[in-house]
Design a protein around this motif. Structure first.
Motif, PDB file in Angstrom:
ATOM      1  N   GLY A 230       0.860  -1.224  -0.167  1.00 20.72           N
ATOM      2  CA  GLY A 230      -0.032   0.088  -0.104  1.00 20.72           C
ATOM      3  C   GLY A 230       0.769   1.275  -0.047  1.00 20.72           C
ATOM      4  N   ILE A 231       0.428   2.106  -0.768  1.00 16.89           N
ATOM      5  CA  ILE A 231       1.395   3.433  -1.083  1.00 16.89           C
ATOM      6  C   ILE A 231       0.565   4.566  -1.393  1.00 16.89           C
ATOM      7  N   GLN A 232       0.637   5.676  -0.635  1.00 14.49           N
ATOM      8  CA  GLN A 232       0.108   6.897  -0.884  1.00 14.49           C
ATOM      9  C   GLN A 232       0.523   7.889  -2.098  1.00 14.49           C
ATOM     10  N   VAL A 233       0.156   7.492  -3.357  1.00 19.94           N
ATOM     11  CA  VAL A 233       0.515   8.228  -4.401  1.00 19.94           C
ATOM     12  C   VAL A 233      -0.013   9.450  -4.466  1.00 19.94           C
ATOM     13  N   ASP A 234       0.648  10.352  -5.266  1.00 25.58           N
ATOM     14  CA  ASP A 234       0.189  11.859  -5.233  1.00 25.58           C
ATOM     15  C   ASP A 234      -1.251  11.772  -5.690  1.00 25.58           C
ATOM     16  N   LEU A 239      -4.290   5.115   0.880  1.00 21.80           N
ATOM     17  CA  LEU A 239      -3.479   4.284   0.142  1.00 21.80           C
ATOM     18  C   LEU A 239      -3.876   3.430  -1.063  1.00 21.80           C
ATOM     19  N   ALA A 240      -3.248   3.404  -2.163  1.00 19.62           N
ATOM     20  CA  ALA A 240      -3.584   2.622  -3.037  1.00 19.62           C
ATOM     21  C   ALA A 240      -2.718   1.301  -2.974  1.00 19.62           C
ATOM     22  N   HIS A 241      -3.463   0.247  -3.101  1.00 21.07           N
ATOM     23  CA  HIS A 241      -2.827  -1.128  -2.721  1.00 21.07           C
ATOM     24  C   HIS A 241      -2.911  -2.242  -4.088  1.00 21.07           C
ATOM     25  N   ILE A 242      -1.916  -2.972  -4.077  1.00 26.85           N
ATOM     26  CA  ILE A 242      -1.835  -4.288  -4.965  1.00 26.85           C
ATOM     27  C   ILE A 242      -1.582  -5.090  -4.022  1.00 26.85           C
ATOM     28  N   ALA A 243      -2.324  -6.290  -3.936  1.00 27.77           N
ATOM     29  CA  ALA A 243      -2.036  -7.596  -2.948  1.00 27.77           C
ATOM     30  C   ALA A 243      -1.714  -8.546  -4.090  1.00 27.77           C
ATOM     31  N   MET A 244      -0.733  -9.324  -3.724  1.00 31.75           N
ATOM     32  CA  MET A 244      -0.479 -10.465  -4.671  1.00 31.75           C
ATOM     33  C   MET A 244      -0.606 -11.864  -4.055  1.00 31.75           C
ATOM     34  N   PHE A 245      -1.401 -12.583  -4.493  1.00 36.22           N
ATOM     35  CA  PHE A 245      -1.572 -14.253  -4.104  1.00 36.22           C
ATOM     36  C   PHE A 245      -0.938 -15.315  -4.633  1.00 36.22           C
ATOM     37  N   ARG A 288      -2.546 -14.162  -8.532  1.00 37.75           N
ATOM     38  CA  ARG A 288      -3.505 -13.251  -8.546  1.00 37.75           C
ATOM     39  C   ARG A 288      -2.927 -11.917  -8.016  1.00 37.75           C
ATOM     40  N   MET A 289      -3.511 -10.599  -8.530  1.00 37.23           N
ATOM     41  CA  MET A 289      -3.330  -9.412  -7.975  1.00 37.23           C
ATOM     42  C   MET A 289      -4.521  -8.648  -7.902  1.00 37.23           C
ATOM     43  N   VAL A 290      -4.684  -8.101  -6.659  1.00 34.18           N
ATOM     44  CA  VAL A 290      -6.181  -7.580  -6.370  1.00 34.18           C
ATOM     45  C   VAL A 290      -5.802  -5.981  -6.020  1.00 34.18           C
ATOM     46  N   VAL A 291      -6.256  -5.264  -6.737  1.00 36.39           N
ATOM     47  CA  VAL A 291      -5.956  -3.833  -6.698  1.00 36.39           C
ATOM     48  C   VAL A 291      -7.091  -3.193  -6.325  1.00 36.39           C
ATOM     49  N   TYR A 292      -6.725  -2.277  -5.100  1.00 38.09           N
ATOM     50  CA  TYR A 292      -7.873  -1.456  -4.452  1.00 38.09           C
ATOM     51  C   TYR A 292      -7.207  -0.491  -3.831  1.00 38.09           C
ATOM     52  N   THR A 293      -8.189   0.473  -3.110  1.00 39.17           N
ATOM     53  CA  THR A 293      -7.806   1.626  -2.302  1.00 39.17           C
ATOM     54  C   THR A 293      -8.474   1.696  -1.025  1.00 39.17           C
TER      55      THR A 293
END
Length: 314
Positions: A230-234, A239-245, A288-293
């Motif tokens: 999770g990183i707080q992009v400009d 935070l914007a997240h990418i989880a990797m499974f 799998r990648m899960v993209v969320y905020t």
């Protein structure tokens, strides 16, 4: 199933069951309808762009040029605010968003040395194209040869990607197939395989957390079923997240993870030691990648992982 796989699966199935029971006795959230997507292939540019039909916005770009390792960048978060991935940062100029790169393939480096700016002679595109171009789930494929010093193919990599949007999340699946054109050894190293480079700079707010609760450098080389960045992009106040499974069918499951000091993350079988493919042999790996905020919810990620773990069961 070996003892390590059994312990991890048993533990997380129990956790998922607890989450399910809690939801059943509380207020459950309504199911979210998936959005319709399009996959548009520009052969001249060497790109496959995923577009959300409702808005016409591009939300992901697969780059597939002739002699450059294929990679995904940019990825736009589901709410459309910011860019999550980063291309060739100054601290790691070979890193290009979301990509697959093995180290020490017959002692040839397809992770770093191959992909510094201007370097060619390591990858050769065979094909790229859209498999399913429209609907709730889109699917595309890239096929590349990995070349030795003489320009001969030692391994052919097929990347089959699929993507769907469900509510406030993207689900992005990768099936990697590696077919050996001769005897191949992928030697032990501290990184190699699927890797994610999200935006990072000194002082940025961000964190890596794995399924066991290890954080940042504590998660380095730890075996885990998932890891979340999770990183707080400009332009964001969350935070914007990418989880990797990881998937139970992958050799070495649960895989150890590379976590670098700039929050670059990837599962890596190479951490465990050498592995080999005989001529004509094909290895298949699934992630799998899960993209969320927003907020990290470990129990929810584990429930989503459980669904992914069952996806390819025979």
């Amino acid at each position: 199933m070996n003892s390590i796989k059994f312990i991890f699966l048993f533990t997380f199935i129990v956790v998922s069951g607890i989450c399910w029971i809690s939801e059943a006795h509380g207020q459950s959230e309504p199911a979210m309808d998936p959005s319709l997507l399009q996959a548009v292939h520009d052969e001249e540019a060497g790109t496959i762009t995923i577009i959300r039909e409702s808005s016409g916005d591009a939300i992901l770009v697969q780059n597939a040029q002739e002699e450059i390792r294929p990679f995904i960048h940019p990825i736009i978060p589901p709410d459309g605010n910011g860019i999550i991935t980063e291309y060739r940062p100054g601290h790691h100029t070979h890193q290009t968003g979301l990509y697959w790169g093995l180290k020490r393939v017959n002692e040839r480096d397809f992770f770093a040395e191959c992909c510094k700016p201007g370097t060619v002679g390591y990858h050769q595109k065979v094909s790229a194209g859209v498999i399913r171009g429209e609907g709730e789930e889109v699917k595309w494929q890239t096929v590349y040869d990995l070349l030795n010093e003489e320009g001969n193919t030692i391994l052919t990599e097929t990347h089959i990607w699929s993507m769907r949007e469900e509510g406030d999340k993207y689900l992005i699946d990768l099936v990697w197939e590696g077919n050996a054109k001769g005897d191949v050894t992928i030697s032990e190293f501290y990184v190699g395989g699927l890797f994610l480079r999200m935006l990072w700079y000194e002082g940025i707010s961000g964190e890596v957390v794995n399924a066991s609760g290890h954080r940042n450098q504590e998660a380095e080389h730890q075996r885990s079923i998932w890891a979340d960045v999770g990183i707080q992009v400009d332009g964001r106040d969350d935070l914007a997240h990418i989880a990797m499974f990881d998937h139970p069918d992958n050799n070495g499951f649960p895989i150890p993870w590379r976590v670098d000091s700039q929050l670059g993350v990837g599962p890596s079988r190479q951490i465990m030691g050498d592995w080999s493919l005989n001529k004509g042999q094909t290895e298949v790996v699934r992630y799998r990648m899960v993209v969320y905020t927003g907020e990290l919810d470990p129990a929810n990620l584990t429930q989503l992982w459980t669904e992914f773990a069952a996806k390819y069961e025979n």
